[in-house]
Design a protein around this motif. Structure first.
Motif, PDB file in Angstrom:
ATOM      1  N   VAL A  16      88.302  -7.255  74.810  1.00  0.00           N
ATOM      2  CA  VAL A  16      88.570  -7.650  76.195  1.00  0.00           C
ATOM      3  C   VAL A  16      89.057  -6.455  77.013  1.00  0.00           C
ATOM      4  O   VAL A  16      88.529  -6.164  78.094  1.00  0.00           O
ATOM      5  CB  VAL A  16      89.600  -8.799  76.253  1.00  0.00           C
ATOM      6  N   GLY A  17      90.051  -5.756  76.504  1.00  0.00           N
ATOM      7  CA  GLY A  17      90.608  -4.607  77.232  1.00  0.00           C
ATOM      8  C   GLY A  17      89.583  -3.529  77.503  1.00  0.00           C
ATOM      9  O   GLY A  17      89.533  -2.956  78.600  1.00  0.00           O
ATOM     10  N   SER A  18      88.719  -3.253  76.513  1.00  0.00           N
ATOM     11  CA  SER A  18      87.705  -2.203  76.703  1.00  0.00           C
ATOM     12  C   SER A  18      86.664  -2.630  77.736  1.00  0.00           C
ATOM     13  O   SER A  18      86.143  -1.806  78.498  1.00  0.00           O
ATOM     14  CB  SER A  18      87.035  -1.839  75.375  1.00  0.00           C
ATOM     15  N   ALA A  19      86.370  -3.939  77.780  1.00  0.00           N
ATOM     16  CA  ALA A  19      85.426  -4.451  78.785  1.00  0.00           C
ATOM     17  C   ALA A  19      86.021  -4.335  80.191  1.00  0.00           C
ATOM     18  O   ALA A  19      85.331  -3.957  81.148  1.00  0.00           O
ATOM     19  CB  ALA A  19      85.067  -5.899  78.475  1.00  0.00           C
ATOM     20  N   ILE A  20      87.316  -4.629  80.328  1.00  0.00           N
ATOM     21  CA  ILE A  20      87.997  -4.486  81.626  1.00  0.00           C
ATOM     22  C   ILE A  20      88.025  -3.011  82.041  1.00  0.00           C
ATOM     23  O   ILE A  20      87.789  -2.678  83.209  1.00  0.00           O
ATOM     24  CB  ILE A  20      89.428  -5.078  81.565  1.00  0.00           C
ATOM     25  N   LEU A  21      88.275  -2.134  81.080  1.00  0.00           N
ATOM     26  CA  LEU A  21      88.290  -0.689  81.359  1.00  0.00           C
ATOM     27  C   LEU A  21      86.921  -0.219  81.861  1.00  0.00           C
ATOM     28  O   LEU A  21      86.831   0.504  82.861  1.00  0.00           O
ATOM     29  CB  LEU A  21      88.687   0.074  80.092  1.00  0.00           C
ATOM     30  N   ARG A  22      85.854  -0.654  81.196  1.00  0.00           N
ATOM     31  CA  ARG A  22      84.489  -0.292  81.632  1.00  0.00           C
ATOM     32  C   ARG A  22      84.212  -0.798  83.040  1.00  0.00           C
ATOM     33  O   ARG A  22      83.647  -0.088  83.876  1.00  0.00           O
ATOM     34  CB  ARG A  22      83.437  -0.880  80.676  1.00  0.00           C
ATOM     35  N   LYS A  23      84.631  -2.028  83.322  1.00  0.00           N
ATOM     36  CA  LYS A  23      84.396  -2.642  84.633  1.00  0.00           C
ATOM     37  C   LYS A  23      85.125  -1.865  85.736  1.00  0.00           C
ATOM     38  O   LYS A  23      84.542  -1.558  86.786  1.00  0.00           O
ATOM     39  CB  LYS A  23      84.845  -4.105  84.614  1.00  0.00           C
ATOM     40  N   LEU A  24      86.400  -1.562  85.509  1.00  0.00           N
ATOM     41  CA  LEU A  24      87.185  -0.840  86.526  1.00  0.00           C
ATOM     42  C   LEU A  24      86.606   0.546  86.789  1.00  0.00           C
ATOM     43  O   LEU A  24      86.525   0.986  87.939  1.00  0.00           O
ATOM     44  CB  LEU A  24      88.647  -0.739  86.095  1.00  0.00           C
ATOM     45  N   LYS A  25      86.206   1.224  85.726  1.00  0.00           N
ATOM     46  CA  LYS A  25      85.607   2.560  85.899  1.00  0.00           C
ATOM     47  C   LYS A  25      84.303   2.461  86.688  1.00  0.00           C
ATOM     48  O   LYS A  25      84.028   3.270  87.573  1.00  0.00           O
ATOM     49  CB  LYS A  25      85.364   3.209  84.537  1.00  0.00           C
ATOM     50  N   ALA A  26      83.502   1.435  86.376  1.00  0.00           N
ATOM     51  CA  ALA A  26      82.230   1.232  87.085  1.00  0.00           C
ATOM     52  C   ALA A  26      82.458   0.937  88.564  1.00  0.00           C
ATOM     53  O   ALA A  26      81.632   1.282  89.414  1.00  0.00           O
ATOM     54  CB  ALA A  26      81.453   0.088  86.438  1.00  0.00           C
ATOM     55  N   GLU A  27      83.600   0.314  88.878  1.00  0.00           N
ATOM     56  CA  GLU A  27      83.932  -0.013  90.271  1.00  0.00           C
ATOM     57  C   GLU A  27      84.614   1.157  90.993  1.00  0.00           C
ATOM     58  O   GLU A  27      84.976   1.035  92.159  1.00  0.00           O
ATOM     59  CB  GLU A  27      84.840  -1.249  90.329  1.00  0.00           C
ATOM     60  N   GLY A  28      84.810   2.270  90.284  1.00  0.00           N
ATOM     61  CA  GLY A  28      85.356   3.474  90.916  1.00  0.00           C
ATOM     62  C   GLY A  28      86.861   3.645  90.847  1.00  0.00           C
ATOM     63  O   GLY A  28      87.426   4.479  91.563  1.00  0.00           O
ATOM     64  N   PHE A  29      87.531   2.882  90.003  1.00  0.00           N
ATOM     65  CA  PHE A  29      88.980   3.047  89.845  1.00  0.00           C
ATOM     66  C   PHE A  29      89.246   4.256  88.951  1.00  0.00           C
ATOM     67  O   PHE A  29      88.635   4.397  87.895  1.00  0.00           O
ATOM     68  CB  PHE A  29      89.619   1.775  89.266  1.00  0.00           C
ATOM     69  N   ASN A  30      90.152   5.117  89.395  1.00  0.00           N
ATOM     70  CA  ASN A  30      90.340   6.386  88.676  1.00  0.00           C
ATOM     71  C   ASN A  30      91.776   6.637  88.229  1.00  0.00           C
ATOM     72  O   ASN A  30      92.076   7.677  87.658  1.00  0.00           O
ATOM     73  CB  ASN A  30      89.855   7.559  89.543  1.00  0.00           C
ATOM     74  N   ASN A  31      92.676   5.684  88.504  1.00  0.00           N
ATOM     75  CA  ASN A  31      94.082   5.875  88.126  1.00  0.00           C
ATOM     76  C   ASN A  31      94.479   4.798  87.113  1.00  0.00           C
ATOM     77  O   ASN A  31      95.348   3.981  87.361  1.00  0.00           O
ATOM     78  CB  ASN A  31      94.970   5.824  89.377  1.00  0.00           C
ATOM     79  N   ILE A  32      93.795   4.846  85.971  1.00  0.00           N
ATOM     80  CA  ILE A  32      94.003   3.836  84.931  1.00  0.00           C
ATOM     81  C   ILE A  32      94.808   4.456  83.797  1.00  0.00           C
ATOM     82  O   ILE A  32      94.477   5.544  83.324  1.00  0.00           O
ATOM     83  CB  ILE A  32      92.649   3.319  84.386  1.00  0.00           C
ATOM     84  N   ILE A  33      95.871   3.763  83.391  1.00  0.00           N
ATOM     85  CA  ILE A  33      96.660   4.281  82.265  1.00  0.00           C
ATOM     86  C   ILE A  33      96.497   3.372  81.058  1.00  0.00           C
ATOM     87  O   ILE A  33      96.432   2.146  81.184  1.00  0.00           O
ATOM     88  CB  ILE A  33      98.163   4.460  82.611  1.00  0.00           C
TER      89      ILE A  33
END
Length: 312
Positions: A16-33
């Motif tokens: 689940v977490g890795s899928a959310i990470l992929r989604k956020l990156k695809a949407e252009g979010f760049n400040n993910i910890i």
């Protein structure tokens, strides 16, 4: 959520977490910890408090949990209730202390009573007895929902709860002892095909009905809800469609290309007779899944074969 705001994904290496990470990156979010479990033990309250104080995230996706299939849930009952209660209590409380703008808590469809009417509506929570095999895990997840609601009621925290149906996708667990039904079947049929085995043994009667959602669809729903849902209670995330375990087995058999027979081990438990989510609440908000079951399993099987080849 602004693209520059700090987002913490707890459990980023899980399905689940890795899928959310992929989604956020695809949407252009760049400040993910993110932190691995060896870098940050979420069961350790002081470590979690220190992390939140140092990083001060704006948004939190709480996808970290101890998870497993029917066997693991039943055998490691103490581990499942203790570890999940600790993880979610520490993260939710630290998010309140550090004034996180919004937190999403991810649960599971096993929170519903074993014999609840089908499909499962959000209001059926706490209306009956739970399935005994995974009761400790379910109790922990119910506590997480109620904790989010309590912090909303007392402190005004915008903490929301999302309950996905059965999931499958990249970074799933294919261990035959501890995995869920779909990855277990994929692995069993794959190995049987490779070894020219005459039959595959599946657990139980094959009669229980289950609903399956691709992890990428769940991530899309989480992204949608993080921006559009701000209420107490919970939201079901699923497809609103189910199949019998036997139908699932036949579909997996076909996709994998196994030509032998399917046999049933009737000494193994079936679990809950049916777990179909009522997804009316989510559909009414304007979100619906896009990945069909056959398409999703074909995609996952290709990834599984690649991973197996690399491992060898």
């Amino acid at each position: 959520m602004n693209k520059s705001e700090k987002i913490y994904i707890a459990g980023h290496r899980g399905m689940v977490g890795s899928a959310i990470l992929r989604k956020l990156k695809a949407e252009g979010f760049n400040n993910i910890i993110v932190r691995t479990s060896s870098e940050l033990d979420l069961r350790n309250q002081q470590a979690v408090n220190d992390f939140f104080a140092a990083e001060n995230p704006d948004y939190v996706f709480l996808a970290a949990a101890k998870v497993g299939g029917i066997q693991a849930n039943n055998v490691y009952r103490a581990d499942f209730i203790y570890e999940n209660m600790m993880i979610q209590s520490n993260v939710i409380h630290a998010a309140y202390v550090q004034k996180v703008k919004k937190l999403m808590f991810l649960g599971s469809s096993c929170i519903y009573p074993k014999l609840a009417p089908q499909p499962l509506k959000e209001e059926y929570l706490l209306t009956g007895l739970l399935e005994s095999t995974n009761e400790p895990y379910a109790i922990a997840k119910i506590a997480g929902i109620k904790m989010c609601d309590a912090y909303r009621a007392q402190y005004g925290c915008n903490f929301i709860s999302v309950m996905p149906t059965n999931l499958y996708g990249p970074n799933d667990n294919y261990d035959l002892t501890n995995s869920h039904v779909l990855p277990a079947l994929l692995r069993k049929f794959h190995e049987a095909r490779i070894n020219n085995a005459p039959e595959v043994m599946m657990w139980g009667t094959g009669s229980p009905r289950r609903e399956f959602l691709h992890a990428d669809d769940l991530a899309a729903a989480c992204y949608f809800l993080m921006q559009n849902y701000n209420e107490e209670g919970l939201v079901n995330v699923g497809t609103g469609e189910d199949v019998t375990i036997k139908e699932l087995a036949l579909l997996v058999k076909e996709i994998v290309g196994f030509k032998g027979e399917i046999k049933h081990d009737l000494s193994k438990p079936d679990g809950t007779p049916r777990k179909l989510m009522d997804v009316g609440k989510l559909h009414n908000m304007g979100w619906k899944h896009t990945i069909g079951l056959r398409e999703g399993i074909e995609k996952v099987y290709k990834e599984f074969v690649k991973t197996e080849a690399v491992a060898q």
